[in-house]
Design a protein around this motif. Sequence first.
Motif, short mmCIF file in Angstrom:
data_model
loop_
_atom_site.label_atom_id
_atom_site.label_comp_id
_atom_site.label_asym_id
_atom_site.label_seq_id
_atom_site.Cartn_x
_atom_site.Cartn_y
_atom_site.Cartn_z
N LEU A 166 0.86 -1.18 0.00
CA LEU A 166 0.00 0.00 0.00
C LEU A 166 0.90 1.23 0.00
O LEU A 166 1.74 1.39 0.87
CB LEU A 166 -0.93 -0.03 1.22
CG LEU A 166 -2.15 0.88 1.15
CD1 LEU A 166 -3.26 0.34 1.99
CD2 LEU A 166 -1.84 2.30 1.58
N ARG A 167 0.72 2.06 -1.02
CA ARG A 167 1.60 3.20 -1.19
C ARG A 167 0.82 4.50 -0.97
O ARG A 167 -0.18 4.75 -1.64
CB ARG A 167 2.22 3.20 -2.59
CG ARG A 167 3.09 1.98 -2.86
CD ARG A 167 4.38 2.09 -2.07
NE ARG A 167 5.22 0.91 -2.20
CZ ARG A 167 5.31 -0.05 -1.28
NH1 ARG A 167 4.59 -0.01 -0.17
NH2 ARG A 167 6.13 -1.07 -1.47
N ILE A 168 1.28 5.30 -0.02
CA ILE A 168 0.64 6.58 0.26
C ILE A 168 1.58 7.69 -0.18
O ILE A 168 2.81 7.57 -0.02
CB ILE A 168 0.34 6.73 1.77
CG1 ILE A 168 -0.45 5.52 2.29
CG2 ILE A 168 -0.44 8.01 2.05
CD1 ILE A 168 -0.78 5.57 3.77
N ALA A 169 1.04 8.74 -0.75
CA ALA A 169 1.85 9.88 -1.13
C ALA A 169 1.11 11.16 -0.78
O ALA A 169 -0.12 11.17 -0.71
CB ALA A 169 2.15 9.84 -2.63
N LEU A 170 1.87 12.21 -0.54
CA LEU A 170 1.27 13.49 -0.20
C LEU A 170 1.91 14.60 -1.03
O LEU A 170 3.12 14.69 -1.11
CB LEU A 170 1.44 13.80 1.29
CG LEU A 170 0.80 15.12 1.76
CD1 LEU A 170 0.28 14.99 3.18
CD2 LEU A 170 1.77 16.30 1.67
N ALA A 171 1.07 15.42 -1.64
CA ALA A 171 1.58 16.61 -2.32
C ALA A 171 0.81 17.80 -1.76
O ALA A 171 -0.40 17.72 -1.55
CB ALA A 171 1.36 16.51 -3.83
N CYS A 172 1.53 18.92 -1.54
CA CYS A 172 0.88 20.01 -0.84
C CYS A 172 0.20 21.01 -1.78
O CYS A 172 -0.42 21.95 -1.33
CB CYS A 172 1.84 20.70 0.12
SG CYS A 172 3.42 21.14 -0.58
N CYS A 173 0.28 20.78 -3.09
CA CYS A 173 -0.58 21.51 -4.03
C CYS A 173 -0.66 20.72 -5.31
O CYS A 173 -0.02 19.70 -5.46
CB CYS A 173 -0.10 22.94 -4.27
SG CYS A 173 1.23 23.09 -5.49
N LEU A 174 -1.46 21.23 -6.28
CA LEU A 174 -1.68 20.49 -7.51
C LEU A 174 -0.44 20.37 -8.40
O LEU A 174 -0.43 19.57 -9.33
CB LEU A 174 -2.82 21.14 -8.32
CG LEU A 174 -4.22 20.62 -8.03
CD1 LEU A 174 -4.58 20.76 -6.57
CD2 LEU A 174 -5.24 21.30 -8.90
N ASN A 175 0.58 21.15 -8.11
CA ASN A 175 1.83 20.98 -8.87
C ASN A 175 2.38 19.58 -8.67
O ASN A 175 3.09 19.06 -9.51
CB ASN A 175 2.88 22.01 -8.44
CG ASN A 175 2.67 23.33 -9.13
OD1 ASN A 175 2.53 23.38 -10.34
ND2 ASN A 175 2.64 24.40 -8.36
N MET A 176 2.09 18.99 -7.51
CA MET A 176 2.48 17.61 -7.22
C MET A 176 3.95 17.34 -7.49
O MET A 176 4.28 16.45 -8.27
CB MET A 176 1.66 16.64 -8.07
CG MET A 176 0.23 16.52 -7.65
SD MET A 176 -0.47 15.06 -8.42
CE MET A 176 -2.20 15.36 -8.14
N CYS A 177 4.85 18.10 -6.84
CA CYS A 177 6.25 17.76 -7.05
C CYS A 177 6.54 16.40 -6.46
O CYS A 177 7.52 15.76 -6.82
CB CYS A 177 7.19 18.87 -6.59
SG CYS A 177 6.90 19.49 -4.97
N GLY A 178 5.71 15.90 -5.55
CA GLY A 178 5.72 14.47 -5.30
C GLY A 178 4.50 13.94 -6.03
O GLY A 178 3.40 14.00 -5.52
N ALA A 179 4.70 13.45 -7.26
CA ALA A 179 3.55 13.06 -8.08
C ALA A 179 2.74 12.01 -7.35
O ALA A 179 3.17 10.90 -7.17
CB ALA A 179 4.03 12.54 -9.43
N VAL A 180 1.56 12.38 -6.89
CA VAL A 180 0.77 11.49 -6.05
C VAL A 180 -0.37 10.85 -6.83
O VAL A 180 -1.14 10.09 -6.28
CB VAL A 180 0.18 12.25 -4.84
CG1 VAL A 180 1.26 12.91 -4.04
CG2 VAL A 180 -0.86 13.28 -5.27
N HIS A 181 -0.46 11.16 -8.12
CA HIS A 181 -1.68 10.84 -8.85
C HIS A 181 -1.84 9.36 -9.18
O HIS A 181 -2.83 9.00 -9.79
CB HIS A 181 -1.75 11.69 -10.12
CG HIS A 181 -0.54 11.58 -10.99
ND1 HIS A 181 0.69 12.00 -10.59
CD2 HIS A 181 -0.38 11.07 -12.23
CE1 HIS A 181 1.56 11.78 -11.56
NE2 HIS A 181 0.94 11.20 -12.55
N CYS A 182 -0.87 8.53 -8.81
CA CYS A 182 -0.99 7.08 -9.04
C CYS A 182 -0.68 6.32 -7.75
O CYS A 182 0.06 5.35 -7.76
CB CYS A 182 -0.06 6.65 -10.16
SG CYS A 182 -0.47 7.35 -11.76
N SER A 183 -1.24 6.75 -6.64
CA SER A 183 -0.95 6.14 -5.35
C SER A 183 -2.19 5.41 -4.84
O SER A 183 -3.31 5.79 -5.15
CB SER A 183 -0.58 7.22 -4.32
OG SER A 183 0.47 8.01 -4.81
#
Lengths: 360, 395
Positions: A166-183
């Motif tokens: 199970l992979r969790i990711a957090l990005a603090c805005c929509l820029n998603m410098c930690g690309a969270v869109h496939c978590s």
Amino acid sequence: MTVQPAKRITDIGPPHYEKFLHPVIKKNYGQWRYHESPAPGVLCHVAESGDRIYTVRAGSPRLLSIHSIRLFADLADKYSGGYLRFTSRNNVEFLLDNPDNIEPLKKELLANNFPVGGTNNSISNIVHTQGWVHCHSSATDASGIVKAVMDALCDRFTNENLPAKLRIALACCLNMCGAVHCSDIAILGIHRRPPKIRHDVLPKICEIPTLIASCPTGAIRPATVEGKQSVEVINEQCMFCGNCYTVCPALPMNDPENDGLSIWVGGKVSNARSAPKFSKLAIPFIPNNPPRWPEVVDAVVNIVNVYAQHARKFERMGEWIERIGWPRFFKLTGIEFTRYHIDDFKNAGLTYARSAHLQY
Amino acid sequence: MADNGKPKTDQLDQLESGPWPSFVTEIKKAAETNPVCNDLLGQLELSYEEKKGHWKHGGIVGVLGYGGGVIGRYSDVPEQFPQVAHFHTIRINHPSGWFYTSDALRTLCDIWERHGSGLTNMHGSTGDIIFLGTRTEELEPVFKELTENGFDLGGSGSCMRTPSCCVGQARCEWANYDTMAMCNQITHDYQDELHRPPFPYKFKVKFAGCPNDCVASIARADLSVIGTWKDNIQQDAAAVAEYAAGGLDIQKDVCDRCPGKCMDWDGSNLVIRNGECVHCMHCINVMPKALRPGKEKGAVLLLGSKAPIVQGALLSSVLVPFVPAEELLDTLKELIGRVWEFWDEHGKNRERVGELIQRVGMASFLDAIGLDPVPEMVSAPRDNPYIFFQAEDTK
């Protein structure tokens, strides 16, 4: 005689990885046969030669002081011949040739508050962004929420008791410098109000045509305000992406009352079984509630627990939801389904239910 | 400069308890030797009180001759927290696979202790070592010491961003090509594009050794290089039997989970119809001792993934279904050259390659880079009849 300045070194690129490789790794490079998982946080890779390299993985807060990095260096000297690496999810890994060192190393890591785990069917470290520690466009903090969520899920890091990883990711805005869109679970900072326009400074610090072109929905148009060239925002067309602020500092998005978090579920990047997929909206908005964001922690823990209870062996979050269907996901988790869950951006119709396949 | 001393951090202090390691404790540790971190704590506490960030929009700072690698960061409350009035980030290109020796880490720590806050990210999202927080006048000295010790800056802005890769053949039996060598080589071959932003927007390359994609290349890289194989899965029948004897339900946990439905288990023999295998890795993941990727190794090249900004998130899609490992470097460089040329000419400001393809159409893009369309590129052919027939195909 004039003294020549020392030659400035540039464009040397990163150091060659080979000089950082453990001798057992160097010897067996490309010749690994299989691996075993003796315990959570411990891997054993076996080479064709019969050589073994043991990995001990520990979680880190990603934001590390040089003091902790020096501690890792000392532990590496003591237990792994000075060899260590980091993972793509901000864990630290010690590479040992002597299995007798595994337990003492684990003990010292734990004594220094670095939990050992993150392997196989566990929750690994949360990939995340800078937040209020270091970012100008964040709608929330990153490290604080990660700390609070991982405190609540630490047992899932140190044990391998989930149906799948199970992979969790957090990005603090929509820029998603930690690309969270496939978590499996994504925690995403969002703004909810259009930018405020600082007409006093805008013409001085921004290129208006570039600013207008930056808006993906065409919500920004030129305007003359008090005799000065500026812009206006058509509020109804704004979806709060913040791209205008990225190209023009005179359009700040920060809004303490309206900024907050959204929760997304069911994405994955691995090709194992099902194809990689995007995370989908579970909870559209949770207000910022520092320092420990209890509503976010509860929401994430709830989703993890419902998944752990209902998913079948090897089913990732998204695979489980696809099997049971989204209506049951919302029912089982008790999350409210709202108008915000129905896509109204480009190609929205692709996510409408276009069949009579329904469960009652 | 005014020294505020140790700030009151009632909110942040609450993030020091609990089992997970605390970033607040890390900042406090750094503050013991560097007072700059006290002001960082003070400003962060203010953010926690006000629920908003206190960093200004970036600024153009950097080292001589480079157009990236440093992110300018300034406090918007510098009078209150003068020590973090400048608090720039430095990105340092990590070694492939994030391998280090203890000495290499100590060298980095010593440099950062002399020239900055002593706070880092190990590592940033793209893969770089992140040095978090220093003043403009420290940038050249820190750069000098880094390069003298064999390190160089990473990418930022509209450049080739620091490439990254999975652990690959260094410690994984599933790597179908040498990800670390490829990542290192490509990084060194494009130093100019990495340090001097020449593009409409960023360009990321990530190297994954197998379809498990441990570097998330398919979601996070404009060019995703994913290792795979062409021939038969290597099978050790005795080891399969061992897994079965050990309690693994091969029918349910392996065969039934296979997306290609290419496996049969009769209770003693596992038969794989390799022609129907989609190379997903599930069976190999479940039985690493018994099954391994085949021997005809290489990679699939996919293009275009990105996070939502500006036009929406994309996953990379197949461009070249298979490149043999020994041809990979040359093929990649040829492809990168052609993609960049087209993007340079047609890309709009802040338009990623994937978005450009969406705008001009994949077929036009393929024409431009000289690739023939193949069915592996699509999940299905088009389902709308709005076909842009070309004049030369009609009479």
